[in-house]
Write an enzyme that holds these catalytic residues in place. Structure first.
Site, short mmCIF file in Angstrom:
data_model
loop_
_atom_site.label_atom_id
_atom_site.label_comp_id
_atom_site.label_asym_id
_atom_site.label_seq_id
_atom_site.Cartn_x
_atom_site.Cartn_y
_atom_site.Cartn_z
N SER A 103 1.05 -1.15 -0.09
CA SER A 103 0.35 -0.31 -0.04
C SER A 103 0.68 1.15 -0.07
O SER A 103 2.08 1.52 -1.37
CB SER A 103 -0.81 0.11 1.55
OG SER A 103 -1.76 0.81 0.59
N ASP A 233 -9.72 -5.12 -4.36
CA ASP A 233 -8.77 -4.03 -3.98
C ASP A 233 -9.98 -3.27 -3.12
O ASP A 233 -10.20 -2.67 -4.12
CB ASP A 233 -7.66 -3.86 -4.08
CG ASP A 233 -7.11 -3.36 -3.04
OD1 ASP A 233 -7.08 -2.30 -2.75
OD2 ASP A 233 -5.46 -3.20 -3.20
N HIS A 262 -7.47 -5.77 -0.04
CA HIS A 262 -5.60 -5.32 0.10
C HIS A 262 -4.71 -6.05 1.30
O HIS A 262 -3.91 -5.33 0.56
CB HIS A 262 -6.80 -3.77 0.70
CG HIS A 262 -5.91 -2.83 0.41
ND1 HIS A 262 -4.81 -1.87 -0.31
CD2 HIS A 262 -4.50 -1.92 1.55
CE1 HIS A 262 -4.04 -1.48 -0.13
NE2 HIS A 262 -3.69 -0.79 1.43
#
Length: 282
Positions: A103, A233, A262
């Site tokens: 991320s 995601d 995610h």
């Protein structure tokens, strides 16, 4: 064989204390893990244990303003994050390390690797990562609207503790999907990590992870890069990230996981970890 098991701090040029864990033999292949917002090095527990037990040297730090590092009110931007990583890798004198980012950490990896000293980096992995650019712009029409990101900022400033329960309870791990198997411990661990950090740094980091354009960083990277993303995601939408990222890389490989969320490193380590190992050995 000399072991380097433990944790410590490195001080940056502006006096910030960056916490890091460093487990395993000093002479083993080093893997450096970069966590997502608003978490800490603890988010990599599963991967750290997995690769440590395979004989790797595993390192993970808490980004400034996150976890056990200094709760900064300045420097909460990608350039400074990358400089902090450089300070850590210089301090440990890492050579030919593998850098893995999830991320926001994926953005941090892209910026650091693009600027790293020769010989510091062997390979990189971007998992559910924010590059090329997360926010919706004329250049990135499939990105996340600024209104959504402003909503993050408002929720964080008004009631951070509830916001940090809502995110892992819903989109981060896909627990809002029909039939999802919810792990309450995972939710509370996300909350615990988030609440360890500083609200100002977390607030600033939303701009850093969403508005930074990593296009030129990706083009500049010369080492092999594995791009990993779940196509469900809900935080960093797949179509605006992974497929675009791999096209900009000189030596990029894409793995797309159907239906994964995610936070796939936590929900599906039995799938992700062996694929990372294969890339490391390849």
């Amino acid at each position: 064989m000399t072991s380097n098991t433990g944790s410590s701090f490195v001080k940056t040029k502006d006096g910030v204390e960056i916490f890091y864990k460093d487990w395993g033999p000093k002479n083993a292949q080093a893997i450096v893990f970069h966590h997502g917002w608003p978490l800490s090095a603890d988010d990599w527990d599963n991967q750290m244990m997995y690769f440590f037990n395979l004989g790797y040297r595993v390192i993970a730090h808490d980004r400034r303003g996150h976890g056990r590092s200094s709760q900064t009110d300045t420097g909460n931007d990608m350039d400074t994050y990358a400089a902090d990583v450089a300070a850590l890798t210089d301090h440990l004198d890492l050579k030919n390390a593998i850098h893995v980012g999830h991320s926001t950490g994926g953005g941090e990896v892209a910026r650091y690797v693009a600027r790293a000293k020769p010989g510091r980096v062997a390979k990189a992995v971007l998992i559910g990562a924010v590059p090329p650019i997360m926010m919706k712009t004329a250049k990135s029409p499939g990105g996340v609207p600024i209104e959504v990101l402003d909503g993050f900022r408002t929720a964080l400033a008004m009631n951070r503790t509830q916001f940090f329960l809502d995110v892992p309870s819903g989109p981060f791990y896909g627990y809002n999907r029909s039939g999802a198997k919810i792990d309450q411990g995972v939710i509370w661990n996300w909350w615990r990590q988030g609440m360890m950090g500083g609200a100002k740094a977390h607030y600033d980091c939303i701009k850093a992870f969403s508005e930074t354009d990593f296009t030129e960083d990706l083009k500049a990277i010369t080492v092999p890069v594995l791009v990993v993303h779940g196509d469900d995601d809900q935080v960093v939408p797949y179509q605006n990230s992974a497929p675009l990222t791999v096209k900009l890389l000189k030596k990029g490989t894409l793995i797309t996981y159907k239906g994964l969320p995610h936070g796939l490193c936590t929900t599906h380590p039995q799938i992700v970890n062996p694929d990372l190992l294969a890339f490391f050995k390849g």
